[in-house]
Design a protein around this motif. Structure first.
Motif, PDB file in Angstrom:
ATOM      1  N   ASP A 115     117.169 -50.392  17.697  1.00 22.81           N
ATOM      2  CA  ASP A 115     116.253 -50.064  18.844  1.00 22.81           C
ATOM      3  C   ASP A 115     115.254 -51.079  19.259  1.00 22.81           C
ATOM      4  N   ARG A 116     115.510 -52.607  18.859  1.00 17.46           N
ATOM      5  CA  ARG A 116     114.504 -53.594  19.338  1.00 17.46           C
ATOM      6  C   ARG A 116     115.436 -54.690  19.906  1.00 17.46           C
ATOM      7  N   GLU A 117     114.869 -55.076  21.196  1.00 24.89           N
ATOM      8  CA  GLU A 117     115.650 -56.315  21.895  1.00 24.89           C
ATOM      9  C   GLU A 117     114.905 -57.260  21.256  1.00 24.89           C
TER      10      GLU A 117
ATOM     11  N   ASP B  24     120.329 -58.769  22.821  1.00 23.12           N
ATOM     12  CA  ASP B  24     121.000 -57.445  22.490  1.00 23.12           C
ATOM     13  C   ASP B  24     119.922 -56.812  21.557  1.00 23.12           C
ATOM     14  N   THR B  25     120.180 -55.304  21.490  1.00 24.50           N
ATOM     15  CA  THR B  25     119.247 -54.556  20.768  1.00 24.50           C
ATOM     16  C   THR B  25     119.664 -54.294  19.305  1.00 24.50           C
ATOM     17  N   THR B  26     118.743 -54.629  18.422  1.00 25.37           N
ATOM     18  CA  THR B  26     118.971 -54.224  17.229  1.00 25.37           C
ATOM     19  C   THR B  26     117.855 -53.400  16.519  1.00 25.37           C
TER      20      THR B  26
ATOM     21  N   ARG C  92     110.472 -60.627  19.720  1.00 25.40           N
ATOM     22  CA  ARG C  92     111.103 -59.402  20.396  1.00 25.40           C
ATOM     23  C   ARG C  92     110.558 -59.292  21.693  1.00 25.40           C
TER      24      ARG C  92
END
Length: 239
Positions: free
Chosen positions: A210-212, A206-208, A232
């Motif tokens: 804007d960071r996977e 998931d992306t949190t 990341r």
């Protein structure tokens, strides 16, 4: 005796109330102090506080799974950036506008409080949806001696198949009984038998903010968290 006790209680309460009022007045005086030296002093203190909270929360987060650390980490990271701006820009601007009239005067009276409210709201949002940029693995760096570092489980990850998968391996896993991989609050997989090797599909991460990223938690045979790692996709090495 009773009269002395009854007369002593109000005087004690009055003394506490007076001390609280005096402390509040002193705090407001320092808060609104606008000389260049005070600006530098307050900004420097907030930078130190932000670094301390951010780094300390990251260190603890590698070893304990306390949700409150996400918020102390967020507070530290944000106060590190916004604290100097508040005392170097917002407070002087608010004081200048307070000396004018009309709309500027009204805005100047409310500007510091409004900005603090926005700051606290940002802390809640960033703490709830922790940004990957805030998370740094200090665990290895503070291992101490070579023997102490060797005793700690370590996580090594590398991307494969052109970045479509991430292969990970836990080394020095004598204390590890179970490995749990989570992303976005959901469990991706669990490994209960050595060797503790697993593969994560990049599409499942998931992306949190804007960071996977995904989080790997290592537990011992009593269910106690031994270590926790955040990885990341953008920083995992290529095989």
């Amino acid at each position: 005796m009773d009269n002395a006790s009854e007369s002593g209680a109000p005087s004690l309460a009055a003394g506490v109330a007076s001390a609280v009022r005096g402390g509040w007045r002193s705090a407001k005086t320092v808060y609104y102090a606008d000389s260049p030296s005070w600006r530098v002093l307050k900004s420097g203190a907030l930078v130190f506080l932000g670094c301390f909270l951010w780094a300390g929360s990251n260190v603890l987060h590698s070893y304990v799974d306390w949700a409150v650390l996400d918020y102390t980490m967020a507070y530290g990271a944000l106060v590190l950036v916004y604290g100097p701006i508040h005392h170097a820009v917002v407070i002087p601007l608010a004081l200048r506008w307070r000396r004018s009239d009309g709309l500027r005067q009204r805005v100047g009276r409310r500007l510091p409080t409004a900005m603090l409210a926005v700051f606290l709201a940002a802390v809640l949002v960033v703490g709830t949806f922790a940004a990957g940029a805030m998370t740094v693995d200090f665990g290895t760096a503070i291992g101490g001696s070579e023997g102490a570092t060797a005793a700690q489980p370590e996580l090594a990850c590398a991307t494969e198949a052109g970045g479509e998968t991430v292969a990970c391996e836990v080394t020095n896993a004598e204390r590890v009984d179970r490995v749990v991989v989570r992303t976005g609050g959901e469990r991706l997989l669990e490994v209960t038998d050595p060797p503790y090797e697993f593969t994560v599909e990049a599409s499942a991460v998931d992306t949190t903010m804007d960071r996977e990223q995904f989080r790997v938690r290592l537990y011992d045979d009593r269910g106690t968290l031994v270590r926790q790692y955040t990885r990341r996709l953008s920083t995992v090495g290529m095989n």
